[in-house]
Design a protein around this motif. Sequence first.
Motif, PDB file in Angstrom:
ATOM      1  N   ILE A  75       0.846  -1.424  -0.119  1.00 38.25           N
ATOM      2  CA  ILE A  75       0.084   0.082   0.012  1.00 38.25           C
ATOM      3  C   ILE A  75       0.948   1.219  -0.140  1.00 38.25           C
ATOM      4  O   ILE A  75       0.692   2.154  -0.841  1.00 38.25           O
ATOM      5  CB  ILE A  75      -1.121  -0.075   1.074  1.00 38.25           C
ATOM      6  N   TRP A  76       1.981   1.193   0.769  1.00 43.65           N
ATOM      7  CA  TRP A  76       2.897   2.486   0.597  1.00 43.65           C
ATOM      8  C   TRP A  76       3.457   2.612  -0.691  1.00 43.65           C
ATOM      9  O   TRP A  76       3.508   3.746  -1.091  1.00 43.65           O
ATOM     10  CB  TRP A  76       4.067   2.074   1.887  1.00 43.65           C
ATOM     11  N   LEU A  86       2.073   1.694  -3.530  1.00 40.76           N
ATOM     12  CA  LEU A  86       0.889   2.329  -4.235  1.00 40.76           C
ATOM     13  C   LEU A  86       0.869   3.689  -3.985  1.00 40.76           C
ATOM     14  O   LEU A  86       0.718   4.530  -5.290  1.00 40.76           O
ATOM     15  CB  LEU A  86      -0.381   1.523  -4.130  1.00 40.76           C
ATOM     16  N   LYS A  87       0.786   4.241  -2.860  1.00 38.23           N
ATOM     17  CA  LYS A  87       0.619   5.673  -2.637  1.00 38.23           C
ATOM     18  C   LYS A  87       1.885   6.497  -3.124  1.00 38.23           C
ATOM     19  O   LYS A  87       1.418   7.706  -3.296  1.00 38.23           O
ATOM     20  CB  LYS A  87       0.367   5.958  -1.153  1.00 38.23           C
ATOM     21  N   ASN A  88       3.097   5.906  -2.970  1.00 39.22           N
ATOM     22  CA  ASN A  88       4.264   6.754  -3.632  1.00 39.22           C
ATOM     23  C   ASN A  88       4.576   6.656  -4.897  1.00 39.22           C
ATOM     24  O   ASN A  88       5.620   6.921  -5.210  1.00 39.22           O
ATOM     25  CB  ASN A  88       5.443   6.237  -2.473  1.00 39.22           C
ATOM     26  N   GLY A  89       3.850   5.963  -5.792  1.00 38.26           N
ATOM     27  CA  GLY A  89       3.915   5.892  -7.068  1.00 38.26           C
ATOM     28  C   GLY A  89       5.061   4.923  -7.555  1.00 38.26           C
ATOM     29  O   GLY A  89       5.652   5.077  -8.637  1.00 38.26           O
ATOM     30  N   ASP A 131       4.026   3.211 -10.844  1.00 34.50           N
ATOM     31  CA  ASP A 131       3.495   4.037 -12.053  1.00 34.50           C
ATOM     32  C   ASP A 131       4.411   3.845 -13.085  1.00 34.50           C
ATOM     33  O   ASP A 131       5.023   5.224 -13.464  1.00 34.50           O
ATOM     34  CB  ASP A 131       3.177   5.285 -11.539  1.00 34.50           C
TER      35      ASP A 131
END
Length: 71
Positions: free
Chosen positions: A25-26, A28-31, A34
């Motif tokens: 999850i960390w 995902l939130k920090n990209g 991406d």
Amino acid sequence: MNTEMIAVMLGVSLVLGLFGLLAFIWGLKNGQFDDANKMMQGVLFDSVEDLNLAAKAEKKHNNKHKDKEQK
């Protein structure tokens, strides 16, 4: 195996699983995931010779499969 050992193993596995989930999850939130253009940029920076070799190898591979299907 006794029940205390099973309880310890279950607890440790749950803590490790929670740690892995939090790390995901960390990320995902920090990209961290991406990178949608990575594959396209790889194609853009390949030389013409590399692309021609890849096309020839793919054609050769497809021809082998066609020959096997015809037999």
